[in-house]
Design a protein around this motif. Structure first.
Motif, PDB file in Angstrom:
ATOM      1  N   VAL A 161       0.915  -1.212   0.055  1.00 19.09           N
ATOM      2  CA  VAL A 161       0.004  -0.043  -0.069  1.00 19.09           C
ATOM      3  C   VAL A 161       0.972   1.249   0.103  1.00 19.09           C
ATOM      4  N   ALA A 162       1.875   1.162   0.743  1.00 17.02           N
ATOM      5  CA  ALA A 162       2.743   2.464   0.803  1.00 17.02           C
ATOM      6  C   ALA A 162       3.229   2.710  -0.187  1.00 17.02           C
ATOM      7  N   ALA A 163       3.976   1.641  -0.948  1.00 16.80           N
ATOM      8  CA  ALA A 163       4.538   1.865  -2.477  1.00 16.80           C
ATOM      9  C   ALA A 163       3.673   2.438  -3.337  1.00 16.80           C
ATOM     10  N   THR A 164       2.438   1.938  -3.402  1.00 18.74           N
ATOM     11  CA  THR A 164       1.399   2.313  -4.205  1.00 18.74           C
ATOM     12  C   THR A 164       0.900   3.860  -4.025  1.00 18.74           C
ATOM     13  N   LEU A 165       0.939   4.310  -2.740  1.00 23.41           N
ATOM     14  CA  LEU A 165       0.232   5.601  -2.385  1.00 23.41           C
ATOM     15  C   LEU A 165       1.544   6.655  -3.018  1.00 23.41           C
ATOM     16  N   GLU A 166       2.701   5.965  -2.834  1.00 22.74           N
ATOM     17  CA  GLU A 166       4.088   7.170  -3.197  1.00 22.74           C
ATOM     18  C   GLU A 166       3.943   7.031  -4.720  1.00 22.74           C
ATOM     19  N   THR A 167       4.027   6.033  -5.420  1.00 25.46           N
ATOM     20  CA  THR A 167       4.311   5.771  -6.868  1.00 25.46           C
ATOM     21  C   THR A 167       3.182   5.694  -7.713  1.00 25.46           C
ATOM     22  N   GLY A 168       1.983   5.521  -7.378  1.00 24.64           N
ATOM     23  CA  GLY A 168       0.897   5.393  -8.160  1.00 24.64           C
ATOM     24  C   GLY A 168       0.642   3.844  -8.515  1.00 24.64           C
ATOM     25  N   THR A 169       0.070   3.755  -9.653  1.00 18.43           N
ATOM     26  CA  THR A 169      -0.289   2.579 -10.377  1.00 18.43           C
ATOM     27  C   THR A 169       0.933   1.662 -10.855  1.00 18.43           C
ATOM     28  N   TRP A 170       0.837   0.320 -10.230  1.00 15.11           N
ATOM     29  CA  TRP A 170       1.817  -0.410 -10.769  1.00 15.11           C
ATOM     30  C   TRP A 170       1.315  -2.129 -10.594  1.00 15.11           C
ATOM     31  N   ILE A 171       1.857  -3.085 -11.270  1.00 10.30           N
ATOM     32  CA  ILE A 171       1.360  -4.263 -11.323  1.00 10.30           C
ATOM     33  C   ILE A 171       2.744  -5.398 -11.262  1.00 10.30           C
ATOM     34  N   ASP A 172       2.317  -6.544 -10.459  1.00  8.01           N
ATOM     35  CA  ASP A 172       3.399  -7.419  -9.990  1.00  8.01           C
ATOM     36  C   ASP A 172       3.005  -8.793 -10.610  1.00  8.01           C
ATOM     37  N   THR A 173       3.789  -9.692 -10.817  1.00 10.64           N
ATOM     38  CA  THR A 173       3.538 -11.064 -11.276  1.00 10.64           C
ATOM     39  C   THR A 173       4.056 -11.995 -10.162  1.00 10.64           C
ATOM     40  N   GLN A 174       3.236 -12.829  -9.577  1.00 14.26           N
ATOM     41  CA  GLN A 174       3.418 -13.823  -8.503  1.00 14.26           C
ATOM     42  C   GLN A 174       3.231 -15.152  -8.924  1.00 14.26           C
ATOM     43  N   LYS A 175       3.542 -16.096  -7.992  1.00 18.17           N
ATOM     44  CA  LYS A 175       3.131 -17.347  -7.839  1.00 18.17           C
ATOM     45  C   LYS A 175       2.447 -17.927  -6.675  1.00 18.17           C
ATOM     46  N   ASP A 176       1.404 -18.581  -6.796  1.00 21.31           N
ATOM     47  CA  ASP A 176       0.754 -19.376  -5.471  1.00 21.31           C
ATOM     48  C   ASP A 176       1.580 -20.537  -5.289  1.00 21.31           C
ATOM     49  N   PRO A 177       1.174 -21.247  -4.107  1.00 15.49           N
ATOM     50  CA  PRO A 177       1.808 -22.385  -3.667  1.00 15.49           C
ATOM     51  C   PRO A 177       1.869 -23.502  -4.519  1.00 15.49           C
ATOM     52  N   GLN A 178       0.817 -23.617  -5.572  1.00 13.62           N
ATOM     53  CA  GLN A 178       1.220 -24.681  -6.505  1.00 13.62           C
ATOM     54  C   GLN A 178       1.832 -24.240  -7.765  1.00 13.62           C
ATOM     55  N   GLY A 179       2.558 -23.131  -7.641  1.00 19.29           N
ATOM     56  CA  GLY A 179       3.372 -22.774  -8.628  1.00 19.29           C
ATOM     57  C   GLY A 179       2.535 -22.001 -10.049  1.00 19.29           C
ATOM     58  N   ARG A 180       1.241 -21.677  -9.679  1.00 22.15           N
ATOM     59  CA  ARG A 180       0.556 -20.906 -10.695  1.00 22.15           C
ATOM     60  C   ARG A 180       0.759 -19.498 -10.643  1.00 22.15           C
ATOM     61  N   SER A 181       0.716 -18.960 -11.903  1.00 14.70           N
ATOM     62  CA  SER A 181       1.258 -17.531 -11.946  1.00 14.70           C
ATOM     63  C   SER A 181      -0.178 -16.761 -11.810  1.00 14.70           C
ATOM     64  N   PHE A 182      -0.071 -15.580 -11.052  1.00 13.31           N
ATOM     65  CA  PHE A 182      -1.112 -14.488 -11.374  1.00 13.31           C
ATOM     66  C   PHE A 182      -0.411 -13.114 -11.075  1.00 13.31           C
TER      67      PHE A 182
END
Length: 583
Positions: free
Chosen positions: A214-235
């Protein structure tokens, strides 16, 4: 093949070819095809008809062709899978869509915020966040989180219907992904064997991750990130601030895509790639086999024919024993190779027959002085008179000299072929060479009372060849002319250049050449000399000269000099030898 009828044939016992022709012409002798031509009943021809593509399994060349063709295809597909450009493109497109969607949701919230009243998202002052989220019509199974400025999750909305209603024109055909799943399972199993286990690896809860962003979003604005869940699926996780009029942020909207959404699209894309890869493998193998059959089979036939000629006992080899397949109709290197092998085999048998004929001629020529020597020695034992004894000794001495000269000339002639191949051709001035020769040989002719005329051009004429060997030819021609001339006769040597060739002519006013011997004079051991010169010449000089000239790509011929060309029955005024050489 046919059986030749009996015919009357004149046989020259000194000519092996004549003997063989007569043997073939006699009854019961089967005449075969040309020794380099394939026959319909030939075993090799029948074997070529029976074999198929499966026969190529024994061909190392075919295996190399298939291996190299497949290697290039495998490297191409592996590179595409490794670089993964499809995943990058899909990730960019999906990320762009999520960014647009999260900013649109933030705009919806901002439109409902009061202008000058304070807003508290946790208590619901200023707007109803839950109603706003429930009224959103989201697709794709995304989750929406509303967080305040301190990072606390105010509202969470999950799509109650993960399976979106179909939209006309936006259907995605369902295709199996068996190949991709099998390949992924294999890679995971290999990674499990050689890599560390990830059973102990835990992924933090998505809410905790969002609170930390949240803090980074309030400072820089819109952004997006790619992560993986415990099963290794990307979101994807896309965050953007919710700003009240005046620029005061009141919260953050976070949009989380469905796990495995991108992986499914990439898997489908890889499945299509692998399917094309399998089709490419099949096509590559079939085309490689077809290509190999047009290369490996002809080369195998040529190799077997060459091995047959190599392994067969040379004494039992006949011209009909080796048949090089005729592939000269092919416009490629194999056609050239077939033509070259056929020419080599033909030249080989011509050389073998030439050596046999030469051996027969040598035996015949040596027998004559030997018979004379035996007769002279036998007569010498019974001679009583001293003058008769001296005469027999002169005969023996003459025959010994004749044998010595004959053996020397035979030795030179037998080495000529190999020496012509070993020696390197070089450019030289033909006029300079002939000038030196005519000066020396002209003096010898003048000492015999023979006029010697040299008519050579002043400009040099450069030719490519073996200067020493060609000089041997001209010495032989001039020496022969001198030997046939008597006191008062004349010899003329002249040279003329004609476009791409040069003519060297040696003329004399001697007795000329019998019309029937104009071609025979170039045969080995043939000599047409006066009786008083019998035994002084081996008859190899002109044969050697002809061999040297033809090795240089030239021609040599003999003709008589007559008063007029029309009066061919008149007595010749002399002989003329012409040597034509390429320039």
């Amino acid at each position: 093949m046919t059986v030749a009828p009996k015919i009357d044939t004149k046989i020259d016992v000194r000519d092996l070819k004549s003997v063989r022709d007569a043997a073939q012409a006699s009854g019961g002798v089967v005449l075969g095809d040309d020794f380099v031509a394939p026959r319909a009943d030939d075993a090799m021809t029948q074997r070529r008809k029976r074999r198929g593509i499966f026969h190529l399994r024994k061909s190392p060349l075919a295996r190399k062709i298939i291996t190299f063709n497949l290697f290039g295809l495998i490297v191409l597909v592996a590179g595409v899978l490794y670089l993964n450009p499809a995943r990058d493109n899909l990730a960019y497109q999906r990320g762009s869509a999520l960014v647009n969607e999260v900013e649109l949701i933030a705009d919806v919230f901002e439109a409902q915020l009061p202008v000058n009243a304070p807003v508290n998202l946790m208590s619901g002052d200023g707007m109803d966040a839950q109603m706003t989220l429930e009224n959103l019509d989201l697709r794709g199974g995304v989750d929406v989180y509303l967080l305040d400025t301190s990072g606390v999750v105010v509202q969470k909305y999950s799509d109650p219907t993960p399976q979106d209603a179909p939209v006309p024109g936006l259907e995605l055909q369902d295709r199996g992904v068996f190949l991709t799943n099998a390949l992924s399972a294999f890679l995971q199993k290999m990674a499990g064997l050689f890599g560390a286990s990830d059973a102990a690896i835990t992924t933090p809860d998505i809410s905790e991750q969002l609170q930390g962003s949240v803090a980074a979003t309030l400072e820089t604005g819109t952004w997006i990130d790619t992560q993986k869940d415990p099963q290794g699926r990307s979101f994807f996780t896309a965050l953007t601030p919710v700003v009240q009029q005046g620029g005061t942020p009141v919260g953050v909207i976070a949009l989380v895509s469905a796990p495995g959404e991108l992986d499914a699209l990439v898997t489908r894309d890889r499945e299509q790639l692998l399917q094309m890869f399998l089709i490419g493998i099949v096509v590559s193998i079939v085309m490689s086999l077809a290509l190999a059959s047009t290369i490996a089979h002809p080369l195998s036939d040529l190799a077997k024919a060459a091995e047959l000629g190599r392994d067969r006992n040379a004494r039992k080899m006949s011209p009909h024993s080796i048949r090089i397949p005729d592939l000269t109709g092919r416009p490629d290197e194999i056609g050239r190779l077939s033509g070259a092998l056929r020419g080599m085999v033909s030249a080989l048998f011509e050389r073998i027959e030439g050596n046999e004929q030469f051996a027969a001629d040598v035996a015949h020529e040596i027998k004559n002085p030997l018979a004379s020597l035996r007769s002279a020695v036998g007569t010498l034992r019974n001679v009583k008179r001293e003058d008769h004894r001296d005469k027999m000794l002169d005969v023996i001495d003459h025959d010994v000299q004749r044998l010595d000269r004959l053996v020397s000339d035979i030795s030179n002639a037998s080495r000529l072929d190999s020496e012509l191949v070993k020696e390197e051709e070089e450019p030289f001035n033909l006029i300079k060479t002939l000038t030196h020769l005519t000066e020396f040989l002209g003096n010898e002719a003048k000492q015999k009372g023979v006029d010697f005329i040299s008519d050579l051009p002043k400009d040099p004429i450069e030719i490519m060849g073996l200067e020493g060997r060609l000089a041997q030819v001209f010495v032989n021609l001039i020496s022969n002319a001198t030997s046939f001339c008597e006191d008062g006769d004349a010899i003329r040597v002249w040279v003329r250049k004609r476009e791409n060739r040069v003519l060297v002519v040696v003329e004399d006013t001697g007795p000329g050449i019998p019309d029937g011997a104009l071609q025979k004079v170039f045969q080995r051991f043939y000599s047409e000399r006066p009786e008083q010169q019998f035994g002084d010449n081996s008859g190899l000089g002109l044969a050697i000269s002809k061999q040297i000239v033809e090795a240089h790509g030239g021609v040599i011929w003999a003709e008589n000099i007559r008063p007029t060309d029309a009066d061919i029955g008149s007595e010749p005024l002399g002989a003329r030898f012409v040597v034509g050489l390429p320039v």
